[in-house]
Design an enzyme around this catalytic site. Structure first.
Site, mmCIF file in Angstrom:
data_model
loop_
_atom_site.group_PDB
_atom_site.id
_atom_site.type_symbol
_atom_site.label_atom_id
_atom_site.label_comp_id
_atom_site.label_asym_id
_atom_site.label_seq_id
_atom_site.Cartn_x
_atom_site.Cartn_y
_atom_site.Cartn_z
ATOM 1 N N ARG A 236 0.814 -1.212 0.000
ATOM 2 C CA ARG A 236 0.000 0.000 0.000
ATOM 3 C C ARG A 236 0.851 1.267 0.000
ATOM 4 O O ARG A 236 0.489 2.267 -0.638
ATOM 5 C CB ARG A 236 -0.917 -0.009 1.236
ATOM 6 N N SER B 240 -7.642 6.460 -0.681
ATOM 7 C CA SER B 240 -7.376 5.026 -0.772
ATOM 8 C C SER B 240 -8.392 4.334 0.123
ATOM 9 O O SER B 240 -8.431 4.579 1.336
ATOM 10 C CB SER B 240 -5.945 4.718 -0.300
ATOM 11 N N SER B 241 -9.240 3.497 -0.460
ATOM 12 C CA SER B 241 -10.322 2.864 0.308
ATOM 13 C C SER B 241 -9.775 1.930 1.376
ATOM 14 O O SER B 241 -8.631 1.473 1.308
ATOM 15 C CB SER B 241 -11.241 2.079 -0.638
ATOM 16 N N ALA B 242 -10.613 1.645 2.362
ATOM 17 C CA ALA B 242 -10.239 0.686 3.400
ATOM 18 C C ALA B 242 -9.969 -0.672 2.750
ATOM 19 O O ALA B 242 -10.760 -1.137 1.918
ATOM 20 C CB ALA B 242 -11.349 0.566 4.430
ATOM 21 N N PRO B 243 -8.861 -1.329 3.103
ATOM 22 C CA PRO B 243 -8.492 -2.594 2.439
ATOM 23 C C PRO B 243 -9.572 -3.675 2.491
ATOM 24 O O PRO B 243 -9.806 -4.357 1.487
ATOM 25 C CB PRO B 243 -7.231 -3.020 3.203
#
Length: 365
Positions: free
Chosen positions: A30, A85-88
């Site tokens: 990430r 950046s979206s939550a994984p």
């Protein structure tokens, strides 16, 4: 020195998903995709990686989303997220719901950092394809550079390239009205995974895995809760927190207090069952500290539900009556889980019908 690769490996281990998806996440750390400037707080200055590396790392390797642009690249008193950046775990759940596999042709709406596109590229392999649309030219340019070693085609714009056909569309922004071009580039029976927004601004945006059922229609289950930014082409502003600045004229009670409504994770289901009612949550002074409350409102009335179940409000009682009726219907059905809800979407008319074992409700965009 912080071992970023080790932090990424731990993040991957925490994902509740398939081994295949977990392996694709492992391929793309990430921290390679997050810019050096992030906005972790609603107010205040952004966090620069060079000046505050520890805070930057803590944000990047949390399990949450990371705001990578605020106010469309401008400034403001409030840092309104405009790219992230979206939550994984949310990413993994959406990819799994879309059934992304080797050979699949994917259209991603909202490139952002490029991290999700890189993971999709690993999953579709050399026989598949990933086309990613990004509305912001600066964000698109940065992502294109980061994705130069992949097969991802980053396109600056809002429309799929003319004549293209995809097997899957995955949107990383929420829409209130499903855009027809998203459906036009899919064959009937193909999958579209997108966050659906009951309101023009604010509130939950539950994710649905829809299958195209006609030129302008799609239907499918809700797969999880989420909170996504709106598609920039559908921004309209929205109502303020119901009741702010107004004096209450009446009092009453509700079956549950706001802490229980929120703590038992009931709010999104109530939103789905309350078309035409704006439901919000927030904190207001309460006794010795601050407390969460639930506010409901429409054009004629508003009501605040406090932690002890007491209600204050003003105007006609239509909003509270609708909210109470939705609560009674869901409670009578033993609170169907969120994944027991489904959406039937008519993109042409702007209608979304929500269905569950507790009933059906028609929302209009």
């Amino acid at each position: 020195m912080t071992d970023l690769d080790d932090l990424h490996a731990r993040l991957v281990e925490r994902l509740d998903t398939t081994d295949t998806i977990r392996a694709a996440f492992a391929d793309h750390p990430r921290h390679h995709y997050i810019p050096d400037l992030i906005w972790p707080d609603v107010q205040g200055l952004p966090v620069p990686r060079k000046q505050n590396p520890q805070r930057w790392v803590e944000c990047v390797y949390s399990d949450g989303f990371v705001v990578t642009q605020a106010n469309d690249g401008g400034s403001g008193l409030v840092n309104t997220p405009s790219s992230s950046s979206s939550a994984p775990q949310v990413m993994a759940d959406m990819i799994e719901a879309a059934n992304v596999s080797p050979g699949v042709r994917v259209l991603e709406i909202g490139t952002g950092t490029g991290w999700n596109a890189a993971i999709l590229d690993s999953l579709v392999g050399p026989t598949g394809s990933v086309t990613s649309l990004e509305i912001d030219p600066g964000v698109a340019s940065r992502a294109r550079k980061l994705l130069a070693g992949t097969r991802v085609d980053v396109v600056h714009g809002t429309q799929p390239p003319p004549g293209t056909v995809f097997d899957v569309v995955i949107a990383t922004c929420a829409v209130r009205r499903l855009p027809l071009p998203w459906l036009d580039c899919l064959d009937e029976g193909s999958t579209l995974v997108a966050p659906w927004a009951p309101y023009t601004e604010g509130g939950p945006t539950p994710i649905a895995a829809l299958r195209k059922t006609g030129r302008a229609s799609a239907s499918g289950p809700v797969v999880r809760d989420a909170m996504f930014m709106r598609d920039r082409t559908q921004r309209q502003g929205g109502p303020s927190f119901p009741g702010v600045g107004q004096e209450p004229e009446r009092e009453g009670t509700f079956p549950l207090g706001s802490d229980d409504l929120l703590g038992r994770d009931l709010l999104t289901r109530l939103v789905l069952a309350c078309p035409g009612i704006h439901v919000a949550m927030g904190g207001r002074p309460w006794k010795d500290g601050r407390a969460r409350l639930v506010a409901v409102g429409d054009s004629q009335s508003w009501a605040w539900i406090w932690p002890d179940g007491s209600v204050t409000g003003s105007g006609r009682t239509t909003a509270l009556e609708a909210f109470t009726a939705a609560y009674a219907a869901l409670d009578g059905a033993a609170w169907p889980p969120l994944d027991a809800f489904s959406l039937d979407v008519d993109s042409q008319c702007g209608v979304c019908v929500v269905r569950s074992g507790a009933g059906s409700w028609e929302h209009r965009a």
